[in-house]
Design an enzyme around this catalytic site. Structure first.
Site, PDB file in Angstrom:
ATOM      1  N   HIS A   1       0.818  -1.207   0.000  1.00 45.38           N
ATOM      2  CA  HIS A   1       0.000   0.000   0.000  1.00 45.38           C
ATOM      3  C   HIS A   1       0.864   1.274   0.000  1.00 45.38           C
ATOM      4  CE1 HIS A   1      -3.064  -3.009   0.622  1.00 45.38           C
ATOM      5  NE2 HIS A   1      -2.416  -3.419   1.699  1.00 45.38           N
TER       6      HIS A   1
ATOM      7  N   HIS B   1       2.998  -7.306   4.365  1.00 40.82           N
ATOM      8  CA  HIS B   1       1.629  -6.849   4.586  1.00 40.82           C
ATOM      9  C   HIS B   1       1.175  -7.214   5.997  1.00 40.82           C
ATOM     10  CE1 HIS B   1       0.304  -5.745   0.425  1.00 40.82           C
ATOM     11  NE2 HIS B   1       1.420  -6.411   0.156  1.00 40.82           N
TER      12      HIS B   1
ATOM     13  N   GLU C   1      -1.929   0.037   8.047  1.00 42.21           N
ATOM     14  CA  GLU C   1      -1.072  -1.011   7.497  1.00 42.21           C
ATOM     15  C   GLU C   1       0.071  -0.427   6.681  1.00 42.21           C
ATOM     16  OE1 GLU C   1      -1.312  -4.843   4.431  1.00 42.21           O
ATOM     17  OE2 GLU C   1      -3.081  -3.621   4.807  1.00 42.21           O
TER      18      GLU C   1
ATOM     19  N   GLU D   1       1.891 -12.009   5.316  1.00 41.15           N
ATOM     20  CA  GLU D   1       0.884 -11.342   6.135  1.00 41.15           C
ATOM     21  C   GLU D   1       1.368 -11.491   7.577  1.00 41.15           C
ATOM     22  OE1 GLU D   1      -1.556  -9.577   5.247  1.00 41.15           O
ATOM     23  OE2 GLU D   1      -2.338 -10.264   3.314  1.00 41.15           O
TER      24      GLU D   1
END
Length: 266
Positions: free
Chosen positions: A62, A155, A100, A231
């Site tokens: 992101h 992430h 995040e 993740e």
């Protein structure tokens, strides 16, 4: 959480994970310290890991400007397997509002510092946390053009499922090229083993034993280099959210990831 979005399409059915070759096991099970990673002392021993000169691409998920540029990040781009998906997403956040994109960028910088100190060349897919994108296809292209020895996307998840916590490592499956085969599964196992050996629990709600073969993640589908996506945990879980929001917690994740990458390269 993901290369494409923090709320992805439902994962493809979990496929059997091939047995790990003996050489991929992680030799140390000692917890990773929360202290900054520093180069290990060198005595010139020939047994030192041959990591100097390797190239690693780090892809922090992101970006901080995505939320204010909806039209740009919602445009459709190639996602592999004949699909298209939005350029990028805003990512998720803790219930207290820690985003995040800030977590992934901070962890990536810490991993970069640790690897650079070992003589490993690090390329980042983004250079700050205030820009927009880049789109997921461009992120994959960065790893491909760098001829990276490994591409690691960082992430965090945002599941509201009760009790959902822990990390998992995704890789492209079924593979679309040779580098998405054994090299990527070996990278995924090395990352899983290193993070797990640092005392960070594997996911209770996604994947199997910390590994998740996926067919719907654009950055993995489009990679022609060994690639995996971590993740790190669930930002909606109170304990993991507290760790991710703290410098000490982020250093623990970074130390574990850096050590796992070194293990893979060696």
């Amino acid at each position: 959480m993901l290369l494409m979005a923090c709320q992805p399409d439902p994962p493809s059915p979990i496929q059997p994970i091939p047995p790990a070759p003996p050489e991929t096991s992680v030799s140390s099970s000692a917890p990773v310290s929360s202290a900054p990673v520093t180069p290990s002392s060198s005595s010139g021993s020939p047994s030192s890991p041959p990591v100097s000169g390797k190239v690693i691409v780090l892809d922090p998920g992101h970006n901080g400007g995505n939320g204010s540029h909806a039209a740009e990040i919602n445009k459709q781009v190639p996602a592999g397997r004949g699909q298209t998906k939005p350029c990028n997403t805003t990512g998720t956040s803790t219930n207290a509002g820690y985003p995040e994109h800030a977590f992934t960028f901070d962890v990536a910088k810490r991993v970069s510092a640790a690897l650079t100190a070992k003589g490993i060349k690090v390329v980042m897919t983004r250079q700050d946390d205030s820009g927009v994108g880049p789109c997921v296809d461009k992120r994959a292209a960065t790893g491909n053009s760098a001829n990276a020895d490994a591409v690691i996307s960082i992430h965090a998840d945002g599941s509201n499922s009760a009790g959902a916590h822990g990390f998992h490592v995704a890789y492209s499956s079924p593979p679309l090229n040779a580098q998405q085969g054994e090299p990527s599964t070996r990278l995924a196992r090395a990352l899983r083993d290193g993070i797990r050996d640092a005392g960070i629990p594997t996911s209770t709600y996604l994947g199997q034993a910390g590994l998740a073969p996926r067919a719907d993640l654009a950055g993995l589908n489009l990679s022609t280099r060994p690639a995996a996506l971590i993740e790190c945990g669930n930002m909606r879980n109170a304990d993991e959210a507290a760790a991710m929001a703290s410098p000490e917690g982020r250093q623990r994740y970074a130390s574990a990831i850096a050590a796992a990458i070194e293990s893979y390269l060696a």
